[in-house]
Scaffold this active site. Structure first.
Site, PDB file in Angstrom:
ATOM      1  N   HIS A 233       0.731  -1.235   0.011  1.00 24.00           N
ATOM      2  CA  HIS A 233      -0.062   0.101   0.007  1.00 24.00           C
ATOM      3  C   HIS A 233       0.708   1.301  -0.050  1.00 24.00           C
ATOM      4  O   HIS A 233       1.702   1.257   0.761  1.00 24.00           O
ATOM      5  CB  HIS A 233      -1.210   0.027   1.344  1.00 24.00           C
ATOM      6  N   CYS A 234       0.506   2.039  -0.912  1.00 23.39           N
ATOM      7  CA  CYS A 234       1.504   3.256  -1.302  1.00 23.39           C
ATOM      8  C   CYS A 234       0.932   4.458  -0.762  1.00 23.39           C
ATOM      9  O   CYS A 234      -0.121   4.918  -1.505  1.00 23.39           O
ATOM     10  CB  CYS A 234       1.959   3.402  -2.396  1.00 23.39           C
ATOM     11  N   PRO A 235       1.169   5.354   0.271  1.00 25.98           N
ATOM     12  CA  PRO A 235       0.379   6.398   0.615  1.00 25.98           C
ATOM     13  C   PRO A 235       0.470   7.404  -0.375  1.00 25.98           C
ATOM     14  O   PRO A 235      -0.425   8.450  -0.496  1.00 25.98           O
ATOM     15  CB  PRO A 235       1.026   6.781   2.107  1.00 25.98           C
TER      16      PRO A 235
END
Length: 312
Positions: free
Chosen positions: A162-164
């Site tokens: 998961h990439c913010p």
């Protein structure tokens, strides 16, 4: 195992159809030119940290574009130098931001929520000895190579991480756009560093007042911040781009590598993995984030349904 995975995918697609009809859906692509088929609705994660990081990403890219255009190129004495570099930098910036948008607004491969019902499990017609896994967090049947994301609150197929910065998971459906995003950000960062170095040399040789329309202190501050930003972004995105290409060629997600999971699936060869992610044979479509995007249908759906956002 392959037959079971195929049967799970067919049942999930059938279960998703009424869900798409009940929400305001949107067709954004359709597998043209051998590209993977796109989800039929927009996707957006309502996460405060992710939305702030996505805003910062856009702000920094636009800041770099402002400094390059108005501080370095417009005051340049050579018109050809300004035009060529301006067109190249702005084209790369548009491709980077488009890749960012498509990564953020594409369903990464979410498994239907709450599908672990008795009726659904009976419809799978499992053979004796076949095992399926249920996610206790989102109450869905967990397909092979799927992992649960605590931020998206869904199980994601082939979840890499998961990439913010894109406010989304990187998974089966949007990994291509994420790879393009890291590639184009690395390119514009390298381009900005090159232009900054040339600008510093030029300004040292002549008077600072002649090489920029801004005052010398402002020019120096803007360019130093741009160099720091470009160096940081170049390092981060180049490493991430290499990691993503390595994962695709080895048919192994970052989560699977960190957990040292033994592959229970038949691994694709390097070019097979690249074709599975980017679609079809190698072509310019591989590096085109606009490929498969139906803007006319997007605008028509927006007017007719007044808000096609699909939020979680």
């Amino acid at each position: 195992m392959a037959m079971q995975s195929h049967r799970l995918r067919e049942m999930e697609q059938q279960q998703q159809r009424p869900l798409l009809q009940s929400h305001e859906s949107l067709v954004v692509g359709g597998g043209q030119g051998g590209l993977p088929s796109e989800p039929t609705q927009l996707w957006f994660i309502q996460d405060g940290c992710g939305m702030v990081c996505a805003f910062i990403t856009w702000f920094l890219v636009l800041y770099a574009d402002f400094v390059v255009t108005f501080v370095m190129l417009l005051p340049a004495k050579s018109a050809w130098y300004a035009v060529v570099n301006g067109v190249l930098f702005n084209a790369l910036a548009v491709l980077a931001l488009t890749s960012h948008l498509r990564t953020m607004l594409t369903d990464p491969g979410a498994v239907p929520k709450g599908n672990a019902t008795k009726e659904y499990m009976d419809s799978l017609q499992l053979k004796p000895g076949e095992v399926i896994y249920k996610c206790p967090k989102c109450c869905s049947i967990k397909p092979e190579r799927a992992h649960h994301c605590s931020i998206c609150k869904r199980c994601i197929r082939k979840m890499d991480h998961h990439c913010p910065w894109v406010n989304n998971c990187v998974g089966e459906n949007n990994q291509r756009f994420f790879v393009l995003f890291t590639m184009y950000i690395a390119l514009i960062s390298a381009h900005a560093l090159g232009l900054s170095g040339y600008q510093f040399v030029t300004c040292v040789r002549v008077q600072w007042n002649e090489c920029s329309d801004f005052s010398p202190p402002v020019t120096v501050m803007l360019m130093i911040f741009l160099c720091l930003e470009a160096l940081l972004f170049l390092t981060f995105t180049a490493v991430m781009f290499g990691t993503q290409i390595h994962s695709i060629c080895n048919d192994e997600t970052e989560i699977e590598r960190l957990k040292s999971e033994r592959p229970t699936w038949e691994r694709r060869l390097r070019w097979e993995g690249m074709r599975a992610v980017f679609g079809g044979k190698p072509s310019l479509l591989w590096i085109n984030p606009f490929a498969g995007l139906r803007l006319r249908h997007l605008l028509a759906t927006r007017v007719r349904k007044s808000g096609p956002e699909f939020s979680i």
